[in-house]
Design a protein around this motif. Structure first.
Motif, PDB file in Angstrom:
ATOM      1  N   SER A   2       0.832  -1.213   0.000  1.00 32.68           N
ATOM      2  CA  SER A   2       0.000   0.000   0.000  1.00 32.68           C
ATOM      3  C   SER A   2       0.864   1.260   0.000  1.00 32.68           C
ATOM      4  O   SER A   2       1.872   1.321   0.686  1.00 32.68           O
ATOM      5  CB  SER A   2      -0.940  -0.009   1.200  1.00 32.68           C
ATOM      6  OG  SER A   2      -0.415   0.730   2.265  1.00 32.68           O
ATOM      7  N   ALA A  84      -6.497   6.211  -2.083  1.00 34.25           N
ATOM      8  CA  ALA A  84      -7.172   4.906  -2.011  1.00 34.25           C
ATOM      9  C   ALA A  84      -7.268   4.267  -3.395  1.00 34.25           C
ATOM     10  O   ALA A  84      -7.079   3.063  -3.556  1.00 34.25           O
ATOM     11  CB  ALA A  84      -8.568   5.086  -1.414  1.00 34.25           C
ATOM     12  N   ARG A  85      -7.522   5.086  -4.413  1.00 35.93           N
ATOM     13  CA  ARG A  85      -7.602   4.564  -5.777  1.00 35.93           C
ATOM     14  C   ARG A  85      -6.247   3.990  -6.207  1.00 35.93           C
ATOM     15  O   ARG A  85      -6.186   2.923  -6.826  1.00 35.93           O
ATOM     16  CB  ARG A  85      -8.038   5.668  -6.745  1.00 35.93           C
ATOM     17  CG  ARG A  85      -7.907   5.260  -8.207  1.00 35.93           C
ATOM     18  CD  ARG A  85      -8.847   5.980  -9.132  1.00 35.93           C
ATOM     19  NE  ARG A  85      -8.468   7.348  -9.437  1.00 35.93           N
ATOM     20  CZ  ARG A  85      -9.078   8.082 -10.387  1.00 35.93           C
ATOM     21  NH1 ARG A  85     -10.076   7.590 -11.083  1.00 35.93           N
ATOM     22  NH2 ARG A  85      -8.694   9.317 -10.597  1.00 35.93           N
ATOM     23  N   HIS A  89      -8.361   0.296  -4.799  1.00 37.60           N
ATOM     24  CA  HIS A  89      -9.794   0.236  -4.486  1.00 37.60           C
ATOM     25  C   HIS A  89     -10.565   0.520  -5.762  1.00 37.60           C
ATOM     26  O   HIS A  89     -10.669   1.657  -6.201  1.00 37.60           O
ATOM     27  CB  HIS A  89     -10.157   1.264  -3.408  1.00 37.60           C
ATOM     28  CG  HIS A  89      -9.687   0.884  -2.041  1.00 37.60           C
ATOM     29  ND1 HIS A  89     -10.482   0.220  -1.147  1.00 37.60           N
ATOM     30  CD2 HIS A  89      -8.486   1.056  -1.449  1.00 37.60           C
ATOM     31  CE1 HIS A  89      -9.787  -0.005  -0.031  1.00 37.60           C
ATOM     32  NE2 HIS A  89      -8.579   0.488  -0.196  1.00 37.60           N
ATOM     33  N   GLU A  91     -13.683   0.436  -6.512  1.00 40.39           N
ATOM     34  CA  GLU A  91     -14.968   1.148  -6.488  1.00 40.39           C
ATOM     35  C   GLU A  91     -14.763   2.670  -6.617  1.00 40.39           C
ATOM     36  O   GLU A  91     -15.699   3.408  -6.904  1.00 40.39           O
ATOM     37  CB  GLU A  91     -15.758   0.809  -5.213  1.00 40.39           C
ATOM     38  CG  GLU A  91     -15.281   1.468  -3.926  1.00 40.39           C
ATOM     39  CD  GLU A  91     -14.081   0.767  -3.289  1.00 40.39           C
ATOM     40  OE1 GLU A  91     -13.493  -0.110  -3.956  1.00 40.39           O
ATOM     41  OE2 GLU A  91     -13.719   1.100  -2.146  1.00 40.39           O
TER      42      GLU A  91
END
Lengths: 285, 274
Positions: A2, A84-85, A89, A91
């Protein structure tokens, strides 16, 4: 694996926004370029290839405009979502980010305009005017230091909050507690503005009626003059100023006039008032 | 009073920086340096008469106390009010031999400020329109990922708009305008209709500033009671503005508590239903 953004990059995004949220303004794209400038350092750090960089930069090309100071929250949210993208992620796509951006800019503009230039600034300026009545620079310095200090702190705080909360920030902004807080703040502002109006507006009439003469207790003949201004002050102090404010409010709210039109109407009111002798500043060089 | 080339240049630079879309950003420029009270300190330092300038600026500030610019509609771009209006008003007040602290001095200052304010509105819309040229350049840079051009579009190119639309006019108006307003008394007698009207207008205009704010916060005429309450604090009870702020804070505090108690009850009774 991450990715986590550097603190330095987040600060860069904040300061680009702070200094440039409206500098490239047009009526076609108000704060869009300011927003992109804030996102560029973030995009450059998160993605190393041009395809992803271009995709993410283009996410921020739709129209954006809100109250820019409280709007730093939306920049914080976008930085959080972009991170986050980058971490996969799926969504989080253009549609979701722009849904949040577009959904927040209206409410935040309303909240920001009523709380910052509509409440906080008038209160600070009222106090500053009190400090500067005798031509002292203290009021100006007080306003500049307090406003810039508190506003910079506030903007950084809600930027960080937006980053932490991401999409969940929406509930915080339009929740029940936030609404009650906002209404109460506006209430303080309205009360202070009422006091300010009474202290700084001095509309008065020069109209007087000659009621002949009468004899006073000492048997002297005295002119009996009724000054309308004294009578009005007996009813309520500074009544004419209050009525003038209500008149402008009525024209702007009920008649939907612009401030400029109202000013022009006041030019006519002043001229007619002078011609019939209602207003007379009574000056000479 | 005269304004020399150097002073006019400084005023023109300030006018370029301090629009709502000015080069120094919203917080420093629009919400601080363009406020007439703050600007009057800067103008006073440039002109070498801080005291008169601040008295004039304070009077003008009341008119623009609650200037809100919803959705990019600007009723008065304060840079013209502050960096053209205040210098001209200082010159006019001094030329007429008025005490700037008197109601008459304030009246003249406010009238001149409002007159110049209309120039500011034109400046605002012209700058925003001219910026369209720069944004055209900016859009082309996005596909090429030319970050430098995007930054230039937002920060540097608009300076050209300010140079053309704010810097040059401000320089000429302040440089040549002070002579004209300083000799006001030679061609406009104080007991004539134009001057009487101008001073009367000066006493009426601050009401517009308050009216603008009331329009924002008073949806229901009953809400005017809150405003009347504040007015009464100062007019009848003679409480000063800091005092009024504390009285207001107390009432707002109670208001907040009441709303939250009401909200708590609602959710509590909701739970009972379940």
């Amino acid at each position: 694996m991450s990715v986590k953004l550097n603190k330095k990059t987040k600060d860069q995004a904040f300061w680009w926004w702070y200094n440039g949220n409206l500098t490239g303004f047009t009526h076609q794209h108000m704060q869009t370029f300011g927003f992109m400038c804030a996102m560029i350092p973030v995009i450059k750090e998160l993605y190393k290839d041009d395809t992803h960089r271009l995709r993410s930069l283009k996410t921020y090309t739709p129209f954006f405009n809100t109250e820019p100071q409280i709007g730093s929250m939306v920049v914080g949210i976008s930085v959080g979502l972009e991170e986050a993208r980058a971490n996969g992620h799926e969504e989080i796509d253009d549609e979701m980010i722009n849904g949040i951006r577009a959904g927040l800019m209206g409410p935040l503009a309303g909240i920001g305009d009523s709380l910052i230039p509509g409440t906080y600034i008038p209160i600070l300026l009222s106090i500053a005017l009190g400090l500067s009545t005798d031509g002292s620079p203290l009021g100006a310095i007080f306003y500049a230091v307090v406003y810039i200090g508190t506003m910079t702190f506030f903007m950084k705080y809600i930027f960080d909050k937006g980053y932490e909360l991401g999409g969940r920030a929406v509930d915080v902004v339009i929740g029940e507690q936030a609404t009650a807080f906002r209404e109460s703040m506006v209430m303080v502002g309205t009360i202070v503005i009422g006091s300010l109006a009474a202290s700084w507006i001095g509309v008065s009439t020069a109209l007087k009626f000659d009621l002949g003469t009468y004899y006073n207790a000492a048997g002297e003949q005295v002119a009996n003059v009724l000054r309308l201004q004294d009578t009005l002050n007996g009813i309520f102090p500074n009544l004419l100023s209050l009525l003038t404010v209500l008149f402008t409010w009525y024209l702007m709210t009920k008649k939907k006039m612009s401030p400029i039109t109202v000013m022009l109407i006041l030019v006519v009111v002043a001229l007619v008032g002078v011609l019939i002798g209602f207003f007379d500043p009574g000056l000479s060089y | 009073m005269e304004i020399n080339i150097f002073q006019a240049l400084l005023l023109a630079i300030m006018a370029s920086l301090t629009s709502v879309i000015g080069a120094l950003g919203t917080t420093y420029s629009w919400y601080t340096l363009s406020r007439p009270l703050v600007a009057s300190l800067v103008v006073g330092l440039i002109l070498g008469d801080v005291k008169t300038s601040i008295m004039v600026g304070a009077a003008i500030q009341v008119v623009y106390i609650a200037l809100v610019t919803p959705g990019g509609t600007v009723s008065a771009d304060l840079r013209a009010v502050s960096y053209i209006g205040i210098p001209l008003a200082v010159a006019a007040v001094k030329g007429a031999g008025l005490n700037p602290a008197s109601a008459q001095g304030a009246g003249l200052a406010v009238s001149i400020g409002a007159l110049v304010g209309t120039v500011g509105t034109v400046m605002f819309y012209s700058t925003a329109t001219m910026n369209l040229i720069w944004q055209q350049i900016g859009w082309k840079a996005i596909d090429k990922l030319n970050y430098r051009i995007i930054y230039l579009t937002n920060f540097i190119f608009p300076l050209i708009s300010h140079l053309v639309i704010a810097f040059i006019p401000t320089f000429f108006i302040t440089y040549y305008g002070t002579d004209i307003v300083a000799n006001l008394k030679e061609w406009l007698p104080m007991d004539g209709i134009p001057m009487k009207t101008m001073f009367t207008l000066g006493s009426l205009l601050p009401a517009v500033g308050i009216g603008i704010l009331l329009k924002q916060v008073v949806q229901n005429p009953v809400d005017l009671i809150i405003f009347f309450f504040g007015f009464t604090l100062a007019a009848a009870l003679k409480i000063n503005l800091v005092g009024a702020a504390f009285v207001g804070a107390m009432i707002a505090f109670l208001n907040y508590k009441i709303i939250m108690v009401g909200a708590g009850k609602k959710s509590a009774s909701h739970e009972e239903d379940l």
